[in-house]
Design a protein around this motif. Structure first.
Motif, PDB file in Angstrom:
ATOM      1  N   ALA A  99      85.566  48.443  98.204  1.00 37.05           N
ATOM      2  CA  ALA A  99      85.362  47.844  99.521  1.00 37.05           C
ATOM      3  C   ALA A  99      85.322  48.954 100.570  1.00 37.05           C
ATOM      4  O   ALA A  99      85.849  50.045 100.351  1.00 37.05           O
ATOM      5  CB  ALA A  99      86.493  46.862  99.817  1.00 37.05           C
ATOM      6  N   LYS A 139      86.088  34.934  97.512  1.00 38.76           N
ATOM      7  CA  LYS A 139      86.776  35.034  98.791  1.00 38.76           C
ATOM      8  C   LYS A 139      86.181  36.179  99.601  1.00 38.76           C
ATOM      9  O   LYS A 139      85.627  37.129  99.013  1.00 38.76           O
ATOM     10  CB  LYS A 139      88.266  35.301  98.553  1.00 38.76           C
ATOM     11  N   PRO A 140      86.318  36.153 100.897  1.00 40.80           N
ATOM     12  CA  PRO A 140      85.791  37.267 101.704  1.00 40.80           C
ATOM     13  C   PRO A 140      86.347  38.625 101.262  1.00 40.80           C
ATOM     14  O   PRO A 140      85.630  39.636 101.344  1.00 40.80           O
ATOM     15  CB  PRO A 140      86.241  36.904 103.116  1.00 40.80           C
ATOM     16  N   GLU A 141      87.574  38.647 100.790  1.00 43.58           N
ATOM     17  CA  GLU A 141      88.156  39.915 100.355  1.00 43.58           C
ATOM     18  C   GLU A 141      87.559  40.435  99.051  1.00 43.58           C
ATOM     19  O   GLU A 141      87.878  41.547  98.628  1.00 43.58           O
ATOM     20  CB  GLU A 141      89.682  39.804 100.215  1.00 43.58           C
ATOM     21  N   ASP A 142      86.712  39.653  98.416  1.00 45.01           N
ATOM     22  CA  ASP A 142      85.982  40.131  97.237  1.00 45.01           C
ATOM     23  C   ASP A 142      84.749  40.942  97.630  1.00 45.01           C
ATOM     24  O   ASP A 142      84.088  41.513  96.759  1.00 45.01           O
ATOM     25  CB  ASP A 142      85.541  38.958  96.359  1.00 45.01           C
ATOM     26  N   THR A 143      84.456  40.978  98.922  1.00 43.99           N
ATOM     27  CA  THR A 143      83.312  41.746  99.389  1.00 43.99           C
ATOM     28  C   THR A 143      83.488  43.223  99.053  1.00 43.99           C
ATOM     29  O   THR A 143      84.502  43.827  99.404  1.00 43.99           O
ATOM     30  CB  THR A 143      83.136  41.577 100.904  1.00 43.99           C
ATOM     31  N   LYS A 191      88.181  51.644 101.319  1.00 45.27           N
ATOM     32  CA  LYS A 191      89.182  51.544 100.255  1.00 45.27           C
ATOM     33  C   LYS A 191      88.742  52.333  99.029  1.00 45.27           C
ATOM     34  O   LYS A 191      87.578  52.676  98.878  1.00 45.27           O
ATOM     35  CB  LYS A 191      89.421  50.085  99.885  1.00 45.27           C
ATOM     36  N   SER A 242      82.805  34.056 105.258  1.00 45.62           N
ATOM     37  CA  SER A 242      83.859  33.044 105.454  1.00 45.62           C
ATOM     38  C   SER A 242      83.298  31.794 106.126  1.00 45.62           C
ATOM     39  O   SER A 242      82.172  31.767 106.591  1.00 45.62           O
ATOM     40  CB  SER A 242      84.985  33.624 106.290  1.00 45.62           C
TER      41      SER A 242
END
Length: 113
Positions: A39, A85-89, A42, A113
């Protein structure tokens, strides 16, 4: 050895995507295959790995939503991603150990989202 990944894209939260990655070239034997993701801002992190015998290893937070599989005859690994989920982007990278690591070019997955 070249890895060609496909299947990324834009999806709404709760949706699903299926990634594919095919290894080609001078391959004697492919051992583990799998997926990592990175990401923005990260470090690259493990998503899942699968051995040539079908033994799987998942990042703990992704268990139950992501499923890795492979077709040994085609030297292809798949990643079914559900309930996104958006955090899987992230950019998703496939890897094949044959025996050293070979990486694909990455495919973008964006979850809105």
């Amino acid at each position: 050895v070249q890895l060609q990944a496909s299947g990324g894209g834009l999806v709404q939260a709760g949706g699903f995507l299926r990634l594919s990655c095919a290894a080609s070239g001078r391959i004697f034997r492919v051992n583990d295959m799998g997926w990592y993701r990175q990401a923005p801002g990260k470090q690259r992190e493990l998503v899942a790995l699968i051995s040539s015998g079908g033994i799987t290893n998942y990042a703990e937070p992704l268990k139950g939503r992501f499923t890795i599989s492979r077709d040994n005859a085609k030297n292809t690994v798949y990643l079914q991603m559900n309930s996104l989920k958006p955090e899987d982007t992230a950019v998703y990278y496939c890897v094949a150990y044959a025996p050293r690591a070979y990486w694909g070019q990455g495919t973008q997955v964006t979850v809105s989202s």
